[in-house]
Design a protein around this motif. Structure first.
Motif, PDB file in Angstrom:
ATOM      1  N   LEU A 155      38.611  44.497  35.148  1.00 24.25           N
ATOM      2  CA  LEU A 155      37.435  43.657  35.408  1.00 24.25           C
ATOM      3  C   LEU A 155      36.691  43.370  34.104  1.00 24.25           C
ATOM      4  CD1 LEU A 155      36.089  45.077  38.794  1.00 24.25           C
ATOM      5  CD2 LEU A 155      37.191  42.869  38.359  1.00 24.25           C
ATOM      6  N   GLU A 156      36.543  44.403  33.284  1.00 24.90           N
ATOM      7  CA  GLU A 156      35.833  44.211  32.007  1.00 24.90           C
ATOM      8  C   GLU A 156      36.563  43.174  31.152  1.00 24.90           C
ATOM      9  OE1 GLU A 156      35.585  48.744  31.333  1.00 24.90           O
ATOM     10  OE2 GLU A 156      33.829  47.954  30.267  1.00 24.90           O
ATOM     11  N   ALA A 157      37.878  43.313  31.059  1.00 25.53           N
ATOM     12  CA  ALA A 157      38.662  42.380  30.238  1.00 25.53           C
ATOM     13  C   ALA A 157      38.591  40.961  30.813  1.00 25.53           C
ATOM     14  CB  ALA A 157      40.118  42.851  30.167  1.00 25.53           C
ATOM     15  N   THR A 158      38.625  40.864  32.143  1.00 29.69           N
ATOM     16  CA  THR A 158      38.592  39.554  32.808  1.00 29.69           C
ATOM     17  C   THR A 158      37.250  38.860  32.586  1.00 29.69           C
ATOM     18  OG1 THR A 158      40.049  40.487  34.483  1.00 29.69           O
ATOM     19  CG2 THR A 158      38.965  38.414  35.031  1.00 29.69           C
ATOM     20  N   ILE A 159      36.192  39.639  32.733  1.00 31.73           N
ATOM     21  CA  ILE A 159      34.847  39.087  32.561  1.00 31.73           C
ATOM     22  C   ILE A 159      34.659  38.588  31.127  1.00 31.73           C
ATOM     23  CG2 ILE A 159      32.394  39.722  32.469  1.00 31.73           C
ATOM     24  CD1 ILE A 159      33.109  41.695  34.851  1.00 31.73           C
ATOM     25  N   VAL A 210      36.797  37.332  29.135  1.00 28.58           N
ATOM     26  CA  VAL A 210      37.457  36.037  28.912  1.00 28.58           C
ATOM     27  C   VAL A 210      36.773  34.916  29.692  1.00 28.58           C
ATOM     28  CG1 VAL A 210      39.656  34.798  28.973  1.00 28.58           C
ATOM     29  CG2 VAL A 210      39.641  37.277  28.689  1.00 28.58           C
ATOM     30  N   LEU A 211      36.317  35.220  30.913  1.00 29.64           N
ATOM     31  CA  LEU A 211      35.888  34.149  31.815  1.00 29.64           C
ATOM     32  C   LEU A 211      34.390  33.887  31.845  1.00 29.64           C
ATOM     33  CD1 LEU A 211      38.125  34.689  34.985  1.00 29.64           C
ATOM     34  CD2 LEU A 211      38.449  33.070  33.104  1.00 29.64           C
ATOM     35  N   ALA A 225      25.191  30.852  43.429  1.00 31.33           N
ATOM     36  CA  ALA A 225      25.314  30.717  41.979  1.00 31.33           C
ATOM     37  C   ALA A 225      26.643  31.266  41.459  1.00 31.33           C
ATOM     38  CB  ALA A 225      24.151  31.445  41.301  1.00 31.33           C
ATOM     39  N   LEU A 226      27.541  31.662  42.376  1.00 30.76           N
ATOM     40  CA  LEU A 226      28.748  32.380  41.938  1.00 30.76           C
ATOM     41  C   LEU A 226      30.047  31.621  42.217  1.00 30.76           C
ATOM     42  CD1 LEU A 226      27.820  35.981  43.169  1.00 30.76           C
ATOM     43  CD2 LEU A 226      27.862  35.168  40.802  1.00 30.76           C
ATOM     44  N   ASP A 227      31.073  31.939  41.424  1.00 27.18           N
ATOM     45  CA  ASP A 227      32.422  31.414  41.671  1.00 27.18           C
ATOM     46  C   ASP A 227      33.360  32.488  42.220  1.00 27.18           C
ATOM     47  OD1 ASP A 227      31.956  28.766  40.496  1.00 27.18           O
ATOM     48  OD2 ASP A 227      31.737  29.878  38.616  1.00 27.18           O
ATOM     49  N   ILE A 228      33.259  33.698  41.662  1.00 22.34           N
ATOM     50  CA  ILE A 228      34.151  34.775  42.092  1.00 22.34           C
ATOM     51  C   ILE A 228      33.355  36.058  42.317  1.00 22.34           C
ATOM     52  CG2 ILE A 228      36.184  36.195  41.545  1.00 22.34           C
ATOM     53  CD1 ILE A 228      37.173  34.115  39.663  1.00 22.34           C
ATOM     54  N   VAL A 229      33.632  36.737  43.425  1.00 22.56           N
ATOM     55  CA  VAL A 229      33.131  38.094  43.617  1.00 22.56           C
ATOM     56  C   VAL A 229      34.338  39.023  43.660  1.00 22.56           C
ATOM     57  CG1 VAL A 229      32.026  39.700  45.229  1.00 22.56           C
ATOM     58  CG2 VAL A 229      30.984  37.467  44.794  1.00 22.56           C
ATOM     59  N   PHE A 230      34.354  39.982  42.748  1.00 24.79           N
ATOM     60  CA  PHE A 230      35.371  41.025  42.797  1.00 24.79           C
ATOM     61  C   PHE A 230      34.791  42.224  43.529  1.00 24.79           C
ATOM     62  CE2 PHE A 230      36.646  38.782  38.851  1.00 24.79           C
ATOM     63  CZ  PHE A 230      37.977  38.533  39.151  1.00 24.79           C
ATOM     64  N   ILE A 231      35.587  42.797  44.419  1.00 18.81           N
ATOM     65  CA  ILE A 231      35.177  44.026  45.087  1.00 18.81           C
ATOM     66  C   ILE A 231      36.080  45.135  44.560  1.00 18.81           C
ATOM     67  CG2 ILE A 231      34.859  45.196  47.305  1.00 18.81           C
ATOM     68  CD1 ILE A 231      34.905  42.291  48.572  1.00 18.81           C
ATOM     69  N   GLU A 232      35.515  46.061  43.800  1.00 19.31           N
ATOM     70  CA  GLU A 232      36.326  47.182  43.329  1.00 19.31           C
ATOM     71  C   GLU A 232      36.273  48.273  44.384  1.00 19.31           C
ATOM     72  OE1 GLU A 232      35.748  48.826  39.338  1.00 19.31           O
ATOM     73  OE2 GLU A 232      36.956  50.577  39.841  1.00 19.31           O
ATOM     74  N   ASN A 233      37.360  48.454  45.098  1.00 20.60           N
ATOM     75  CA  ASN A 233      37.411  49.430  46.183  1.00 20.60           C
ATOM     76  C   ASN A 233      37.507  50.847  45.620  1.00 20.60           C
ATOM     77  OD1 ASN A 233      37.818  50.455  48.910  1.00 20.60           O
ATOM     78  ND2 ASN A 233      38.637  48.439  49.402  1.00 20.60           N
ATOM     79  N   VAL A 234      37.363  51.824  46.494  1.00 22.91           N
ATOM     80  CA  VAL A 234      37.495  53.221  46.107  1.00 22.91           C
ATOM     81  C   VAL A 234      38.943  53.484  45.681  1.00 22.91           C
ATOM     82  CG1 VAL A 234      37.213  55.603  46.895  1.00 22.91           C
ATOM     83  CG2 VAL A 234      35.779  53.802  47.860  1.00 22.91           C
ATOM     84  N   GLY A 235      39.122  54.226  44.601  1.00 21.33           N
ATOM     85  CA  GLY A 235      40.466  54.566  44.137  1.00 21.33           C
ATOM     86  C   GLY A 235      41.155  55.467  45.145  1.00 21.33           C
ATOM     87  N   ASN A 236      42.081  54.877  45.930  1.00 20.53           N
ATOM     88  CA  ASN A 236      42.706  55.607  47.036  1.00 20.53           C
ATOM     89  C   ASN A 236      43.782  54.671  47.591  1.00 20.53           C
ATOM     90  OD1 ASN A 236      43.301  56.492  49.692  1.00 20.53           O
ATOM     91  ND2 ASN A 236      41.223  57.190  50.081  1.00 20.53           N
TER      92      ASN A 236
END
Ligand SMILES: Nc1nc2c(ncn2[C@@H]2O[C@H](COP(=O)(O)OP(=O)(O)O)[C@@H](O)[C@H]2O)c(=O)[nH]1
Ligand SMILES: [Mg+2]
Ligand SMILES: [Zn+2]
Ligand SMILES: [Zn+2]
Ligand SMILES: [Zn+2]
Lengths: 261, 134
Positions: A76-80, A82-83, A139-150
């Protein structure tokens, strides 16, 4: 109940709208009532409602799932990075609060809503609903949902996302899809993450991961990617832009249909 | 351990149903669960024995029916049995299949004893008799 937006079929009463048919009654007063509801109908109802919110604002919602530490936040950090000048992004952060993933995201200048309620093993649609009402979707184009690591629980709960992206990191081994078929079957895209480690961890064979996924009848594309050296990032971004364009196309069609002639 | 969350959703549904059907007691709850539902029957039974306490389903039995795992083939059109991590066509071996059954997580039916008008009246009378006897 969506008290924020006033939806009147609430998760709690949704099943009352459907009739329960009687099957039989025995002399001792036992009666069998046939039901045929999904056990997670209440969750699925809220998920559909969340999807409506995202659709109404033309926001692409992507649910990221993986084992703990497979690289969701780093991706997500890398994607943000760039975008962020091109698209407006927000993150609903469901991974453990103690790891401060929301803080890592905010450091890149995009809003992140940390989910703090519920069990620590998966997100459900109600938690995501609460979180999305804290965002200005218009105001948004994309919402990422980072789920629980499982790799087990999150697969059972629809959140209202448009797409599921599952990360399989090189150190985990290439047979994870065979061990967690329910999760990997849910994938719309599989990212083989930490691919910079392939030369070192040479018992991970991307072609094996591909074969295991195929044995799950998965049609999901597979991208080899590294958030560290940016390999594969262009394919991932290309997938995102394609999904965004398809979402716009679908909502355009919907608008055309609902407009009076 | 999302079986506890699934179980809570199940109990909520059963309690709403019991209320709607004026049940005085729920005797049994029947589920249909596929091997690809993501829920383990054993864990669900365990969770149920904890979560049912106190409510109208406190004495209820949970009966879990395991549903078959079957795929239908895009290539040869046959429907065959499959395994959770091997969803290939059993007839021609093609991997382009679709799940016909096996991911269900369903409440199928509930056996209950209804609280009838007679029951209610009878209950009233016995209460009155009881009061008079005292
Ligand atoms: N070598 C390598 N390490 C990575 C990569 N992406 C993440 N990591 C490391 O993996 C660990 C977990 O990453 P994180 O993004 O927090 O995983 P999450 O738990 O899935 O969000 C951290 O130490 C990261 O530095 C990658 O592409 N290559
Ligand atoms: Mg994380
Ligand atoms: Zn809402
Ligand atoms: Zn869980
Ligand atoms: Zn076939």
């Amino acid at each position: 109940m969506c008290d924020t937006c006033g939806c009147n079929v609430t998760p709690g009463n949704a099943h009352l709208v459907q009739p329960g048919g009687r099957l039989s009654k025995t002399a001792d007063g036992r009666e069998a009532v046939s039901v045929l509801h999904g056990l997670l109908d209440a969750n699925d109802h809220t998920a559909a409602h969340n999807r409506e919110h995202f659709n109404r604002h033309g926001v692409l919602a992507v649910n990221l799932m993986s084992s703990p530490g497979a690289g969701k936040t780093s991706l997500l950090e890398a994607t943000i990075e760039v975008l962020k000048d091109e698209l407006s992004i927000a993150v609903i952060e469901g991974d453990l609060e103690t790891e401060n993933d929301a803080g890592r995201i905010r450091a890149h200048g995009v809003p992140a809503i940390q989910i703090t309620t519920g069990s620590a093993c998966h997100l459900d649609a109600h938690m995501v609903h609460d979180a999305l009402h804290q965002l200005d979707l218009s105001a948004l184009d994309i919402v990422f949902i980072e789920n629980v690591g499982n790799l087990v629980c999150p697969a059972s709960f629809d959140l209202g996302q448009h797409r599921n992206t599952i990360l399989l990191s090189v150190p985990e081994g290439d047979d994870k899809p065979a061990k967690y078929p329910v999760m990997f079957r849910a994938a719309d895209l599989v990212l083989l993450s930490k691919c910079d480690l392939l030369p070192v961890l040479d018992d991970f064979k991307p072609e094996n991961a591909r074969r295991y996924l195929q044995e799950l009848a998965s049609r999901a594309p597979i991208i080899e990617l590294s958030a560290k050296n940016a390999a594969g990032m262009d394919s991932w971004l290309h997938w995102l832009f394609t999904e965004l364009a398809q979402l716009e196309h679908r909502s355009g069609e919907l608008a055309a249909v609902s407009e009076p002639a | 351990m999302h079986e506890l969350a699934v179980c809570q959703a199940l109990i909520d549904q059963v309690e709403q149903l019991a209320l709607k059907e004026h049940a005085q007691q729920v005797l049994s709850i029947h589920l249909g669960i596929g091997p690809l539902s993501g829920v383990e029957a054993r864990l669900l039974q365990q969770a149920f024995s904890i979560a049912r306490a106190g409510g109208v389903a406190a004495e209820a039995e949970l009966v879990i029916d395991s549903l078959p795992l079957q795929v239908s083939c895009d290539q040869c059109g046959q429907t065959t049995d499959a395994l959770p991590a091997r969803l290939l066509c059993g007839a021609c071996g093609n991997w382009r299949t679709r799940l016909v059954s096996g991911d269900e997580l369903q409440l199928q039916h509930v056996e209950l004893i209804r609280q009838t008008a007679d029951d209610l009246a009878e209950h009233e009378t016995s209460m009155q008799q009881h009061e008079r006897a005292n």
